[in-house]
Design a protein around this motif. Structure first.
Motif, PDB file in Angstrom:
ATOM      1  N   VAL A  19       0.812  -1.208   0.000  1.00  0.00           N
ATOM      2  CA  VAL A  19       0.000   0.000   0.000  1.00  0.00           C
ATOM      3  C   VAL A  19       0.851   1.265   0.000  1.00  0.00           C
ATOM      4  CG1 VAL A  19      -2.011  -1.060   1.071  1.00  0.00           C
ATOM      5  CG2 VAL A  19      -0.226  -0.068   2.516  1.00  0.00           C
ATOM      6  N   GLU A  20       2.159   1.101   0.138  1.00  0.00           N
ATOM      7  CA  GLU A  20       3.035   2.260   0.154  1.00  0.00           C
ATOM      8  C   GLU A  20       4.129   2.056  -0.877  1.00  0.00           C
ATOM      9  OE1 GLU A  20       4.174   2.946   4.188  1.00  0.00           O
ATOM     10  OE2 GLU A  20       2.103   3.008   4.848  1.00  0.00           O
ATOM     11  N   TRP A  21       4.357   3.069  -1.689  1.00  0.00           N
ATOM     12  CA  TRP A  21       5.356   2.941  -2.736  1.00  0.00           C
ATOM     13  C   TRP A  21       5.940   4.305  -3.059  1.00  0.00           C
ATOM     14  CZ3 TRP A  21       4.026   6.040  -6.743  1.00  0.00           C
ATOM     15  CH2 TRP A  21       2.667   6.332  -6.903  1.00  0.00           C
ATOM     16  N   THR A  22       7.090   4.287  -3.705  1.00  0.00           N
ATOM     17  CA  THR A  22       7.763   5.516  -4.099  1.00  0.00           C
ATOM     18  C   THR A  22       8.524   5.281  -5.396  1.00  0.00           C
ATOM     19  OG1 THR A  22       8.077   6.178  -1.810  1.00  0.00           O
ATOM     20  CG2 THR A  22       9.478   7.238  -3.425  1.00  0.00           C
ATOM     21  N   LEU A  23       8.438   6.236  -6.295  1.00  0.00           N
ATOM     22  CA  LEU A  23       9.247   6.266  -7.508  1.00  0.00           C
ATOM     23  C   LEU A  23      10.039   7.565  -7.476  1.00  0.00           C
ATOM     24  CD1 LEU A  23       6.502   5.333 -10.138  1.00  0.00           C
ATOM     25  CD2 LEU A  23       8.246   3.816  -9.200  1.00  0.00           C
ATOM     26  N   ILE A  24      11.307   7.491  -7.803  1.00  0.00           N
ATOM     27  CA  ILE A  24      12.146   8.680  -7.805  1.00  0.00           C
ATOM     28  C   ILE A  24      12.828   8.768  -9.163  1.00  0.00           C
ATOM     29  CG2 ILE A  24      14.060   9.886  -6.699  1.00  0.00           C
ATOM     30  CD1 ILE A  24      13.517   8.044  -4.246  1.00  0.00           C
ATOM     31  N   GLY A  25      12.736   9.923  -9.776  1.00  0.00           N
ATOM     32  CA  GLY A  25      13.394  10.139 -11.057  1.00  0.00           C
ATOM     33  C   GLY A  25      14.373  11.292 -10.961  1.00  0.00           C
ATOM     34  N   SER A  36       5.029   9.471  -4.669  1.00  0.00           N
ATOM     35  CA  SER A  36       4.875   8.488  -3.607  1.00  0.00           C
ATOM     36  C   SER A  36       3.439   8.442  -3.110  1.00  0.00           C
ATOM     37  CB  SER A  36       5.813   8.795  -2.438  1.00  0.00           C
ATOM     38  OG  SER A  36       5.514  10.054  -1.897  1.00  0.00           O
ATOM     39  N   TYR A  37       3.135   7.343  -2.486  1.00  0.00           N
ATOM     40  CA  TYR A  37       1.836   7.175  -1.850  1.00  0.00           C
ATOM     41  C   TYR A  37       2.070   6.448  -0.535  1.00  0.00           C
ATOM     42  CZ  TYR A  37      -2.777   5.585  -0.678  1.00  0.00           C
ATOM     43  OH  TYR A  37      -3.947   5.350  -0.013  1.00  0.00           O
ATOM     44  N   PHE A  38       1.828   7.123   0.556  1.00  0.00           N
ATOM     45  CA  PHE A  38       1.966   6.516   1.867  1.00  0.00           C
ATOM     46  C   PHE A  38       0.628   6.597   2.585  1.00  0.00           C
ATOM     47  CE2 PHE A  38       6.321   8.123   1.069  1.00  0.00           C
ATOM     48  CZ  PHE A  38       6.983   6.906   1.115  1.00  0.00           C
TER      49      PHE A  38
END
Length: 77
Positions: A19-25, A36-38
């Motif tokens: 349920v929690e994820w992050t993408l960094i560019g 991100s979604y926390f």
């Protein structure tokens, strides 16, 4: 990244119980984007610490790699 993309990512990770994820560019212009979604915003300080740790490790690796390339090509670091 638009809202539909964020919704799609959330749907995919939810299928796997995440349920929690992050993408960094990162860009060459010293810019970065964090998507991100926390579910629990209190995780942000921990996330920030982990991100900084990862970036410092990456920087050390890149500096070492650059130094090794210099030694190989020039003969000194």
């Amino acid at each position: 990244m638009n809202q539909a993309d964020l919704d799609t990512i959330s749907e995919i990770v939810a299928r796997y119980g995440l349920v929690e994820w992050t993408l960094i560019g990162f860009t060459n212009e010293r810019e970065y984007n964090v998507f991100s979604y926390f579910t629990d915003p209190s995780i942000m300080p921990v996330f920030k610490s982990i991100l900084i740790s990862i970036l410092k490790t990456m920087e050390e690796y890149l500096e070492k790699d650059q130094c090794e390339m210099t030694v190989h090509n020039v003969g000194s670091c």
